[in-house]
Design a protein around this motif. Structure first.
Motif, PDB file in Angstrom:
ATOM      1  N   GLY A 141     -13.015   6.787  -9.111  1.00 14.34           N
ATOM      2  CA  GLY A 141     -11.612   7.156  -8.990  1.00 14.34           C
ATOM      3  C   GLY A 141     -10.682   6.088  -9.524  1.00 14.34           C
ATOM      4  N   ARG A 142     -11.251   4.913  -9.812  1.00 13.32           N
ATOM      5  CA  ARG A 142     -10.409   3.817 -10.309  1.00 13.32           C
ATOM      6  C   ARG A 142     -10.916   3.234 -11.621  1.00 13.32           C
ATOM      7  NH1 ARG A 142      -8.156  -0.279  -6.111  1.00 13.32           N
ATOM      8  NH2 ARG A 142      -6.263   0.205  -7.259  1.00 13.32           N
ATOM      9  N   THR A 143     -12.098   3.666 -12.032  1.00 17.57           N
ATOM     10  CA  THR A 143     -12.636   3.234 -13.315  1.00 17.57           C
ATOM     11  C   THR A 143     -13.429   4.411 -13.864  1.00 17.57           C
ATOM     12  OG1 THR A 143     -13.941   1.516 -14.426  1.00 17.57           O
ATOM     13  CG2 THR A 143     -14.764   2.291 -12.300  1.00 17.57           C
ATOM     14  N   VAL A 144     -14.033   4.277 -15.017  1.00 12.61           N
ATOM     15  CA  VAL A 144     -14.783   5.399 -15.584  1.00 12.61           C
ATOM     16  C   VAL A 144     -15.850   4.858 -16.529  1.00 12.61           C
ATOM     17  CG1 VAL A 144     -13.235   5.719 -17.560  1.00 12.61           C
ATOM     18  CG2 VAL A 144     -14.548   7.668 -16.691  1.00 12.61           C
ATOM     19  N   VAL A 145     -16.953   5.575 -16.619  1.00 14.71           N
ATOM     20  CA  VAL A 145     -18.008   5.239 -17.571  1.00 14.71           C
ATOM     21  C   VAL A 145     -18.305   6.487 -18.385  1.00 14.71           C
ATOM     22  CG1 VAL A 145     -19.017   3.456 -16.097  1.00 14.71           C
ATOM     23  CG2 VAL A 145     -19.857   5.801 -15.928  1.00 14.71           C
ATOM     24  N   PRO A 146     -18.814   6.320 -19.611  1.00 18.68           N
ATOM     25  CA  PRO A 146     -19.117   7.488 -20.441  1.00 18.68           C
ATOM     26  C   PRO A 146     -20.046   8.464 -19.729  1.00 18.68           C
ATOM     27  CG  PRO A 146     -19.257   5.481 -21.738  1.00 18.68           C
ATOM     28  CD  PRO A 146     -19.091   5.045 -20.310  1.00 18.68           C
ATOM     29  N   GLY A 147     -19.752   9.744 -19.886  1.00 21.58           N
ATOM     30  CA  GLY A 147     -20.571  10.771 -19.269  1.00 21.58           C
ATOM     31  C   GLY A 147     -20.094  11.201 -17.898  1.00 21.58           C
ATOM     32  N   THR A 148     -19.045  10.535 -17.403  1.00 20.22           N
ATOM     33  CA  THR A 148     -18.512  10.909 -16.081  1.00 20.22           C
ATOM     34  C   THR A 148     -17.053  11.332 -16.171  1.00 20.22           C
ATOM     35  OG1 THR A 148     -17.756   8.658 -15.508  1.00 20.22           O
ATOM     36  CG2 THR A 148     -20.059   9.215 -14.991  1.00 20.22           C
ATOM     37  N   GLY A 149     -16.576  11.641 -17.375  1.00 18.54           N
ATOM     38  CA  GLY A 149     -15.144  11.876 -17.579  1.00 18.54           C
ATOM     39  C   GLY A 149     -14.548  12.949 -16.694  1.00 18.54           C
ATOM     40  N   VAL A 150     -15.231  14.081 -16.551  1.00 19.42           N
ATOM     41  CA  VAL A 150     -14.672  15.190 -15.777  1.00 19.42           C
ATOM     42  C   VAL A 150     -14.660  14.864 -14.289  1.00 19.42           C
ATOM     43  CG1 VAL A 150     -15.021  17.599 -15.112  1.00 19.42           C
ATOM     44  CG2 VAL A 150     -15.268  16.917 -17.505  1.00 19.42           C
ATOM     45  N   TYR A 151     -15.780  14.338 -13.792  1.00 20.47           N
ATOM     46  CA  TYR A 151     -15.836  13.961 -12.377  1.00 20.47           C
ATOM     47  C   TYR A 151     -14.830  12.854 -12.077  1.00 20.47           C
ATOM     48  CZ  TYR A 151     -17.591  11.879  -8.050  1.00 20.47           C
ATOM     49  OH  TYR A 151     -17.693  11.363  -6.784  1.00 20.47           O
ATOM     50  N   ALA A 152     -14.804  11.822 -12.933  1.00 19.21           N
ATOM     51  CA  ALA A 152     -13.867  10.709 -12.716  1.00 19.21           C
ATOM     52  C   ALA A 152     -12.426  11.193 -12.784  1.00 19.21           C
ATOM     53  CB  ALA A 152     -14.110   9.611 -13.749  1.00 19.21           C
ATOM     54  N   ARG A 183      -7.004   1.624   0.791  1.00 23.58           N
ATOM     55  CA  ARG A 183      -8.298   1.868   0.156  1.00 23.58           C
ATOM     56  C   ARG A 183      -9.404   1.109   0.864  1.00 23.58           C
ATOM     57  NH1 ARG A 183      -4.706   2.642  -3.931  1.00 23.58           N
ATOM     58  NH2 ARG A 183      -5.278   4.267  -5.458  1.00 23.58           N
ATOM     59  N   TYR A 184     -10.560   1.762   0.918  1.00 20.54           N
ATOM     60  CA  TYR A 184     -11.751   1.154   1.491  1.00 20.54           C
ATOM     61  C   TYR A 184     -12.901   1.273   0.491  1.00 20.54           C
ATOM     62  CZ  TYR A 184      -9.407   1.356   6.081  1.00 20.54           C
ATOM     63  OH  TYR A 184      -8.536   1.202   7.135  1.00 20.54           O
ATOM     64  N   PRO A 185     -13.055   0.310  -0.436  1.00 18.51           N
ATOM     65  CA  PRO A 185     -14.228   0.344  -1.326  1.00 18.51           C
ATOM     66  C   PRO A 185     -15.489   0.038  -0.522  1.00 18.51           C
ATOM     67  CG  PRO A 185     -12.958  -1.673  -1.655  1.00 18.51           C
ATOM     68  CD  PRO A 185     -12.173  -0.833  -0.695  1.00 18.51           C
ATOM     69  N   VAL A 186     -16.550   0.810  -0.757  1.00 20.94           N
ATOM     70  CA  VAL A 186     -17.759   0.667   0.050  1.00 20.94           C
ATOM     71  C   VAL A 186     -18.958   0.413  -0.858  1.00 20.94           C
ATOM     72  CG1 VAL A 186     -19.124   1.634   1.928  1.00 20.94           C
ATOM     73  CG2 VAL A 186     -16.762   2.409   1.596  1.00 20.94           C
ATOM     74  N   GLY A 187     -19.612  -0.732  -0.649  1.00 19.63           N
ATOM     75  CA  GLY A 187     -20.806  -1.056  -1.431  1.00 19.63           C
ATOM     76  C   GLY A 187     -20.509  -2.018  -2.558  1.00 19.63           C
ATOM     77  N   PRO A 188     -21.544  -2.707  -3.043  1.00 16.36           N
ATOM     78  CA  PRO A 188     -21.344  -3.734  -4.078  1.00 16.36           C
ATOM     79  C   PRO A 188     -20.771  -3.191  -5.383  1.00 16.36           C
ATOM     80  CG  PRO A 188     -23.694  -3.259  -3.752  1.00 16.36           C
ATOM     81  CD  PRO A 188     -22.956  -2.604  -2.630  1.00 16.36           C
ATOM     82  N   LEU A 189     -21.218  -2.008  -5.812  1.00 13.78           N
ATOM     83  CA  LEU A 189     -20.710  -1.477  -7.075  1.00 13.78           C
ATOM     84  C   LEU A 189     -19.273  -1.005  -6.951  1.00 13.78           C
ATOM     85  CD1 LEU A 189     -23.786   0.401  -8.584  1.00 13.78           C
ATOM     86  CD2 LEU A 189     -22.946  -1.903  -9.042  1.00 13.78           C
ATOM     87  N   ALA A 190     -18.893  -0.545  -5.768  1.00 10.99           N
ATOM     88  CA  ALA A 190     -17.497  -0.157  -5.554  1.00 10.99           C
ATOM     89  C   ALA A 190     -16.597  -1.381  -5.617  1.00 10.99           C
ATOM     90  CB  ALA A 190     -17.352   0.543  -4.215  1.00 10.99           C
ATOM     91  N   LYS A 191     -17.059  -2.466  -5.027  1.00 13.05           N
ATOM     92  CA  LYS A 191     -16.266  -3.696  -5.061  1.00 13.05           C
ATOM     93  C   LYS A 191     -16.199  -4.270  -6.482  1.00 13.05           C
ATOM     94  CE  LYS A 191     -16.755  -5.027  -0.222  1.00 13.05           C
ATOM     95  NZ  LYS A 191     -17.154  -3.716   0.259  1.00 13.05           N
ATOM     96  N   ALA A 192     -17.300  -4.129  -7.236  1.00 10.41           N
ATOM     97  CA  ALA A 192     -17.295  -4.571  -8.635  1.00 10.41           C
ATOM     98  C   ALA A 192     -16.336  -3.710  -9.455  1.00 10.41           C
ATOM     99  CB  ALA A 192     -18.701  -4.491  -9.215  1.00 10.41           C
ATOM    100  N   GLY A 193     -16.276  -2.423  -9.119  1.00 10.67           N
ATOM    101  CA  GLY A 193     -15.363  -1.529  -9.814  1.00 10.67           C
ATOM    102  C   GLY A 193     -13.911  -1.904  -9.618  1.00 10.67           C
ATOM    103  N   GLU A 194     -13.602  -2.480  -8.461  1.00 11.21           N
ATOM    104  CA  GLU A 194     -12.245  -2.958  -8.206  1.00 11.21           C
ATOM    105  C   GLU A 194     -11.844  -4.000  -9.241  1.00 11.21           C
ATOM    106  OE1 GLU A 194     -10.131  -2.659  -4.721  1.00 11.21           O
ATOM    107  OE2 GLU A 194     -10.744  -0.796  -5.666  1.00 11.21           O
ATOM    108  N   VAL A 195     -12.805  -4.854  -9.602  1.00 11.84           N
ATOM    109  CA  VAL A 195     -12.551  -5.891 -10.603  1.00 11.84           C
ATOM    110  C   VAL A 195     -12.571  -5.283 -12.000  1.00 11.84           C
ATOM    111  CG1 VAL A 195     -13.386  -8.061 -11.571  1.00 11.84           C
ATOM    112  CG2 VAL A 195     -13.551  -7.657  -9.109  1.00 11.84           C
ATOM    113  N   GLY A 196     -13.514  -4.349 -12.214  1.00 14.64           N
ATOM    114  CA  GLY A 196     -13.708  -3.766 -13.537  1.00 14.64           C
ATOM    115  C   GLY A 196     -12.479  -3.064 -14.089  1.00 14.64           C
ATOM    116  N   ARG A 197     -11.647  -2.543 -13.213  1.00 14.38           N
ATOM    117  CA  ARG A 197     -10.470  -1.818 -13.690  1.00 14.38           C
ATOM    118  C   ARG A 197      -9.448  -2.741 -14.345  1.00 14.38           C
ATOM    119  NH1 ARG A 197      -6.271  -1.690  -9.495  1.00 14.38           N
ATOM    120  NH2 ARG A 197      -5.443   0.199 -10.435  1.00 14.38           N
ATOM    121  N   TYR A 198      -9.606  -4.058 -14.147  1.00 13.72           N
ATOM    122  CA  TYR A 198      -8.689  -5.011 -14.776  1.00 13.72           C
ATOM    123  C   TYR A 198      -9.230  -5.538 -16.110  1.00 13.72           C
ATOM    124  CZ  TYR A 198      -6.427  -4.950 -10.221  1.00 13.72           C
ATOM    125  OH  TYR A 198      -5.789  -4.538  -9.074  1.00 13.72           O
TER     126      TYR A 198
END
Length: 274
Positions: A136-147, A242-257
């Motif tokens: 919901g805050r970042t996106v990777v190829p192949g997830t465009g519609v869901y994201a 917001r409540y990011p849950v799990g290591p990849l969610a927390k990494a995604g918080e950084v990834g959006r920048y």
């Protein structure tokens, strides 16, 4: 004081774990799913009532909310959890599939929000928890519609949070990374049902290689961990936005920048290496 919660998508995974977690905290739980048989065993627990609800059906939504208010007189918390993931390159996903994705992941929560807010505003109390995703805050190829559906849910939640604050209603987003649940099985089924254009075989190859080595489990968290944060948000006097849950969610918080040019370069490299 007896507290009540309405939860959608309780047949398995996060929804079921969330119903169990609220029951452990002695809330009165309305656990819902499209097929009531999927939540039958939850109904055997004291304090849990089950109901059939299809979040894409406005009449279903209105019926369940009215029943809950008639029986309890209040809705302290709404957990919009029902959802699924439409995976695949944007061109290979039909417009009908995009519409179906938004009907469940965006319009469904909107229907529930509109149904419960009048009662929450009258009491000047209540919490709405929308279950989003790291995507919901970042996106990777192949997830465009869901994201895109989760980005929309996040935008709607951010606006809603400011709009209803004056009425004593809180809005929180819970953003899990990968979760050990049946969600991935549904996403895989959606991927297999695509009408492939033939232009994106490198993506499908990467996905199949990732899946073959158990990649879906990398960084995954149990649904109970997500449920814990949902209950925390519902119970807090002033829940976080917001409540990011799990290591990849927390990494995604950084990834959006990360600058767009750098992110695009990384995915180009991944495709070449694949």
């Amino acid at each position: 004081m007896e507290r009540t919660v309405l939860i959608t998508g309780c047949s398995s995974g996060i929804g079921r774990a969330t119903a169990e977690a609220f029951l452990d905290e002695e809330w009165t739980v309305y656990a819902t799913a499209r097929n009531p048989a999927d939540v039958q065993t939850l109904g055997e627990r004291e304090g849990c009532r089950i109901a059939s609800i299809d979040v894409t059906d406005p009449d279903d939504v209105e019926r369940v909310v009215d029943e809950m208010l008639d029986e309890t007189g209040r809705i302290d918390c709404l957990v919009n959890n029902a959802g699924y993931g439409q995976i695949g390159p944007v061109e290979d996903v039909s417009t009908d599939a995009v519409e179906a994705q938004f009907d469940v992941n965006v319009f469904g929560p909107h229907r529930l929000v509109r149904a419960v807010l009048p009662a929450m505003r009258r009491r000047e109390d209540g919490t709405i928890v929308n279950v989003s995703s790291v995507l919901g805050r970042t996106v990777v190829p192949g997830t465009g519609v869901y994201a895109a559906s989760k980005h929309a849910l996040e935008a709607m939640s951010d606006a809603l949070r400011s709009e209803v604050r004056e009425f004593g209603v809180d809005v929180a987003l819970v953003e899990p990374g990968p979760v050990d649940s049946m969600f991935e099985d549904r996403a895989r089924a959606e991927l297999e049902g695509l009408d492939r254009s033939g232009a994106y075989e490198s993506f499908y190859g990467l996905y199949e290689d990732y899946d073959a080595v158990g990649g879906g489990g990398v960084g995954s968290i149990p649904p109970e961990r997500v449920a814990e944060e949902i209950v925390n948000a519902a119970s807090a006097t002033k829940p976080a936005a917001r409540y990011p849950v799990g290591p990849l969610a927390k990494a995604g918080e950084v990834g959006r920048y990360v600058p767009t040019w750098l992110a695009d370069g990384v995915w180009s490299l991944v495709r070449k290496l694949g």
